[in-house]
Design an enzyme around this catalytic site. Sequence first.
Site, PDB file in Angstrom:
ATOM      1  NE  ARG A  65      15.027  44.878  -3.635  1.00 32.64           N
ATOM      2  CZ  ARG A  65      15.280  44.068  -2.444  1.00 32.64           C
ATOM      3  NH1 ARG A  65      14.481  43.127  -1.931  1.00 32.64           N
ATOM      4  NH2 ARG A  65      16.548  44.134  -1.737  1.00 32.64           N
ATOM      5  CD  GLU A  90       7.192  45.639   0.466  1.00 30.98           C
ATOM      6  OE1 GLU A  90       7.954  46.091   1.297  1.00 30.98           O
ATOM      7  OE2 GLU A  90       7.402  44.562  -0.354  1.00 30.98           O
ATOM      8  CG  HIS A 135       9.975  43.039   2.488  1.00 32.19           C
ATOM      9  ND1 HIS A 135      10.003  43.796   1.600  1.00 32.19           N
ATOM     10  CD2 HIS A 135      10.974  42.258   2.368  1.00 32.19           C
ATOM     11  CE1 HIS A 135      11.276  43.865   0.807  1.00 32.19           C
ATOM     12  NE2 HIS A 135      11.752  42.861   1.541  1.00 32.19           N
TER      13      HIS A 135
END
Length: 182
Positions: free
Chosen positions: A101, A130, A153
């Site tokens: 994370r 993000e 990601h």
Amino acid sequence: WERERFPGGLLAGRRLAILGLGRLGRKVARYGQAFGMDVIAHDHADVPVPTGVRMVDLDTLFTSADFLTIHVPLDEATRGLVDRRLISLMRPEAILINTSRGAVVDEAALVDALRTSAIAGAALDVLANEPLAADDPLLQLAQHDRRLLITPHLGGYVPEVLRTVCAHAATKVRAHLLRTTP
């Protein structure tokens, strides 16, 4: 191709430091062992430790890593855990990898460490915010410094993996519902 522009590095004999020895951390430990790496780990929980993995304290994890890979959930105990102090403990040839994370790592401290060559590099598949804004210091650095690799990601975004993850999540939800149903 100019091979000299893309040097690699031998993993055998290097130290892989794993922060978080849960399901994914244990898998990464096996990968490291398969490449002949010395594997050390730290986890705040009492977790099963795979054969050949040595548990160490947090400072030792950071001071002795060639590659430090993060595999912890984001909670109040881990938010900002990899802070300026821990990053400063890393050796100049060390590489930090975060696929857990984004908010676990102090990104400003990481940018500073890369800009001053306090560490050799970083690879991030997760970020605190993000997607990144165009003026984000991480993005600015990544655009001209190949020592910082950022992926959007999607490190595990493979259709077969996605089905497995969805099935795993459904199994966990079902188990929870069965435990809480009167």
